[in-house]
Scaffold this active site. Structure first.
Site, PDB file in Angstrom:
ATOM      1  CG  HIS A   1      -2.223   0.960   1.418  1.00  0.00           C
ATOM      2  ND1 HIS A   1      -2.622   1.760   0.511  1.00  0.00           N
ATOM      3  CD2 HIS A   1      -2.540   1.452   2.400  1.00  0.00           C
ATOM      4  CE1 HIS A   1      -3.222   2.610   0.382  1.00  0.00           C
ATOM      5  NE2 HIS A   1      -3.810   2.496   1.560  1.00  0.00           N
TER       6      HIS A   1
ATOM      7  CG  HIS B   1      -3.843   0.457  -8.154  1.00  0.00           C
ATOM      8  ND1 HIS B   1      -5.842   0.410  -7.717  1.00  0.00           N
ATOM      9  CD2 HIS B   1      -3.018   1.306  -7.374  1.00  0.00           C
ATOM     10  CE1 HIS B   1      -5.664   1.428  -7.408  1.00  0.00           C
ATOM     11  NE2 HIS B   1      -4.677   1.558  -7.122  1.00  0.00           N
TER      12      HIS B   1
ATOM     13  CG  ASP C   1       2.504   4.884  -4.320  1.00  0.00           C
ATOM     14  OD1 ASP C   1       2.811   5.900  -2.842  1.00  0.00           O
ATOM     15  OD2 ASP C   1       2.422   3.021  -3.842  1.00  0.00           O
TER      16      ASP C   1
HETATM   17  N1  COA Z   1       5.658  -6.423 -10.330  1.00  0.00           N
HETATM   18  C1  COA Z   1       5.908  -7.517 -11.273  1.00  0.00           C
HETATM   19  N2  COA Z   1       4.220  -8.414 -11.578  1.00  0.00           N
HETATM   20  C2  COA Z   1       3.150  -7.966 -10.911  1.00  0.00           C
HETATM   21  C3  COA Z   1       3.103  -6.173 -10.093  1.00  0.00           C
HETATM   22  C4  COA Z   1       4.538  -5.892  -9.942  1.00  0.00           C
HETATM   23  N3  COA Z   1       4.068  -4.752  -9.385  1.00  0.00           N
HETATM   24  N4  COA Z   1       1.592  -6.368  -9.677  1.00  0.00           N
HETATM   25  C5  COA Z   1       0.612  -7.564 -10.669  1.00  0.00           C
HETATM   26  N5  COA Z   1       2.272  -8.181 -10.750  1.00  0.00           N
HETATM   27  C6  COA Z   1       1.653  -9.648 -12.241  1.00  0.00           C
HETATM   28  C7  COA Z   1       1.013  -9.766 -10.490  1.00  0.00           C
HETATM   29  O1  COA Z   1       2.527 -11.409 -10.460  1.00  0.00           O
HETATM   30  C8  COA Z   1      -0.051 -10.997 -11.414  1.00  0.00           C
HETATM   31  O2  COA Z   1       0.754 -12.277 -12.310  1.00  0.00           O
HETATM   32  P1  COA Z   1       0.427 -13.458 -12.474  1.00  0.00           P
HETATM   33  O3  COA Z   1      -0.960 -13.952 -12.947  1.00  0.00           O
HETATM   34  O4  COA Z   1       1.522 -14.333 -13.175  1.00  0.00           O
HETATM   35  O5  COA Z   1       1.227 -14.130 -10.925  1.00  0.00           O
HETATM   36  C9  COA Z   1      -0.323 -10.461 -11.833  1.00  0.00           C
HETATM   37  O6  COA Z   1       0.354  -8.915 -11.281  1.00  0.00           O
HETATM   38  C10 COA Z   1      -2.005 -10.172 -11.145  1.00  0.00           C
HETATM   39  O7  COA Z   1      -1.360  -9.027 -10.219  1.00  0.00           O
HETATM   40  P2  COA Z   1      -2.239  -9.635  -8.773  1.00  0.00           P
HETATM   41  O8  COA Z   1      -1.138  -9.432  -7.980  1.00  0.00           O
HETATM   42  O9  COA Z   1      -3.742 -10.506  -8.688  1.00  0.00           O
HETATM   43  O10 COA Z   1      -3.143  -8.315  -8.715  1.00  0.00           O
HETATM   44  P3  COA Z   1      -3.393  -7.381  -7.190  1.00  0.00           P
HETATM   45  O11 COA Z   1      -4.665  -7.270  -7.692  1.00  0.00           O
HETATM   46  O12 COA Z   1      -3.347  -8.522  -6.401  1.00  0.00           O
HETATM   47  O13 COA Z   1      -2.428  -6.791  -6.380  1.00  0.00           O
HETATM   48  C11 COA Z   1      -1.397  -4.848  -5.810  1.00  0.00           C
HETATM   49  C12 COA Z   1      -2.127  -5.568  -6.699  1.00  0.00           C
HETATM   50  C13 COA Z   1      -0.767  -3.031  -5.873  1.00  0.00           C
HETATM   51  C14 COA Z   1      -1.139  -5.481  -4.954  1.00  0.00           C
HETATM   52  C15 COA Z   1      -0.199  -5.494  -7.657  1.00  0.00           C
HETATM   53  O14 COA Z   1       0.556  -4.843  -7.953  1.00  0.00           O
HETATM   54  C16 COA Z   1       1.123  -5.125  -6.663  1.00  0.00           C
HETATM   55  O15 COA Z   1       1.601  -5.674  -5.280  1.00  0.00           O
HETATM   56  N6  COA Z   1       1.913  -4.455  -6.531  1.00  0.00           N
HETATM   57  C17 COA Z   1       3.244  -3.317  -6.078  1.00  0.00           C
HETATM   58  C18 COA Z   1       2.693  -2.457  -5.173  1.00  0.00           C
HETATM   59  C19 COA Z   1       2.488  -1.502  -5.104  1.00  0.00           C
HETATM   60  O16 COA Z   1       3.052  -0.538  -5.457  1.00  0.00           O
HETATM   61  N7  COA Z   1       1.622  -1.152  -4.036  1.00  0.00           N
HETATM   62  C20 COA Z   1       1.410   0.086  -4.216  1.00  0.00           C
HETATM   63  C21 COA Z   1      -0.532   0.332  -4.746  1.00  0.00           C
HETATM   64  S1  COA Z   1      -1.149   1.883  -4.887  1.00  0.00           S
END
Ligand code: COA
Length: 379
Positions: free
Chosen positions: A222, A270, A321
């Site tokens: 987050h 996201h 971010d």
């Molecule tokens: N880096 C690499 N791969 C990523 C990624 C990232 N930042 N964000 C998503 N993915 C990939 C996942 O590994 C997944 O791949 P897969 O289908 O091969 O397993 C796919 O994209 C779908 O992602 P998912 O984790 O299901 O999306 P989510 O909606 O659950 O997660 C976040 C959203 C924000 C938690 C996730 O994108 C993340 O961890 N981002 C980094 C943290 C961040 O920047 N947070 C600030 C948010 S404002």
């Protein structure tokens, strides 16, 4: 209970109504009380946006004058907050300091146990005015610098930078900071806001809800992501004299390697926006302004290199971010201060949601599907 009804992470669950902001991932838009956030960032002060979020309308000139006078008069660090901060180790995370400070401010507030709408609004405004001194003082004490008193002749953003660095920031820097404050202010039912609403739903007080929200914001999935972005830049290596092209090439190589190792790269992706975060273009504009102001093209190279490599490999877009991290770095903030800065902004959104939750409360208490061992007995 059957397995299908479980919604891990509450993904896709609509938990309640809100009139504060609207996130539309399809049109890639974010509205605060109906206004597109990029219009607010282009034309309004953070003080005006705070009043918009709390009250539902942009302030009249006289309403803004009254609030600005209140905000400027209430910026000084409370002595008990300073004493509590001074008890905390210099190597603890600044989010721990922020969480503690808000808790102390709550205990000291004369209306601590009064949750009437007028008292809540008063507490929200006080917190808004007081919190920057916590961030500024914490950064300074870690650098063995003395506290800098606030200046009533400066607006919120200019004063925040003044208290942190002890010198007046250039207008371009003040403006980029203001833009970041407006963009971070509110984003519907994200994890920290939902935490604040859960706490409020038990009829707990505003400062408890904000303290809990800070705990949720600390995590790298987050709010902590803006810090994590900077750690990525540091890991790749920031080389001040490097050309933009060389920096981009190194960043691309780093990203390809990270993705090959299946790493999650912070600042990308996201939960709601799947085609790009609506706030990124405006924040990228603020970053570009800082890159030009401080003449640091290599930062743009690193930024572009990571973004392009991620886009080519996985088509995952940056979130707010991503540009915010290097922007705060260029301004001179220590990396672990980035999430406390996020708090200073999001206090507006959290407290608006706390007031909205309280006005139409229902205890938030979901169910769980049991998957432990079957009933058994002690023989
Ligand atoms: N880096 C690499 N791969 C990523 C990624 C990232 N930042 N964000 C998503 N993915 C990939 C996942 O590994 C997944 O791949 P897969 O289908 O091969 O397993 C796919 O994209 C779908 O992602 P998912 O984790 O299901 O999306 P989510 O909606 O659950 O997660 C976040 C959203 C924000 C938690 C996730 O994108 C993340 O961890 N981002 C980094 C943290 C961040 O920047 N947070 C600030 C948010 S404002």
């Amino acid at each position: 209970m059957s397995e299908e009804v479980v919604r891990k992470g509450l993904a896709g669950v609509v938990a309640d109504y809100t009139a504060i902001s609207k996130v539309n991932p399809d049109s890639n838009s974010l509205l605060y009380r109906g206004y597109p956030v990029q219009e607010l960032a282009a034309a309004k002060t953070f003080e005006e946006v705070a009043l918009l979020l709390w009250t539902g309308e942009l302030p009249t000139e006289s309403e803004l004058t009254v609030f600005s006078a209140f905000e400027r008069a209430n910026r000084s660090m409370d002595s008990s907050v300073r004493a509590a901060i001074d008890l905390l180790p210099l190597d603890c995370h600044p989010m721990d300091v922020a969480r503690t400070a808000v808790s102390v401010l709550g205990a000291n507030h004369p209306l601590a146990e009064d949750s009437s709408p007028a008292a809540e609004l008063d507490k929200a405004k006080s917190l808004f005015a007081q919190f920057p001194s916590v961030v500024a003082y914490d950064q300074r004490r870690r650098r063995s610098q003395a506290l800098v008193e606030p200046r009533e002749d400066l607006d919120y953003s200019a004063n925040f930078l003044w208290m942190t660095f002890g010198e007046e920031a250039a207008p371009a820097v003040v403006d980029a900071f203001r833009v970041s404050m407006v963009l971070y202010a509110e984003h519907s039912f994200n994890a920290s806001t939902f935490t604040a609403r859960v706490i409020t739903s038990t009829l707990s007080d505003l400062h408890s809800a904000v303290t809990g929200a800070i705990g949720a914001l600390k995590g790298p999935l987050h709010g902590g992501a803006n810090e994590a972005v900077m750690h990525t830049f540091d890991e790749i290596g920031i080389r001040k004299e490097e050309s933009r092209e060389d920096a981009a090439a190194r960043a691309k190589a780093w990203m390809e390697e990270a993705l090959a190792q299946k790493k999650k790269v912070m600042g990308f992706g996201h939960r709601v926006y799947k085609h790009g975060d609506s706030r990124v273009p405006t924040m990228k504009g603020a970053l570009d302004a800082m890159i030009a102001h401080f003449d640091r093209p290599e930062i743009l190279g690193l930024y572009d290199g990571l973004e392009q490599a991620m886009d080519e490999a996985k088509a995952i877009k940056p979130n707010l971010d991503y540009p915010a991290g290097p922007t705060y770095h260029l301004m001179g903030f220590d990396t672990d201060m980035f999430t406390p800065i996020f708090i200073a902004s999001r206090i507006t959104g959290w407290t608006s949601h706390i007031m909205e939750q309280r006005a139409s409360n229902s205890l938030i208490r979901p169910l769980s599907a049991y998957n432990g061992v079957d009933e058994r007995h002690i023989d």
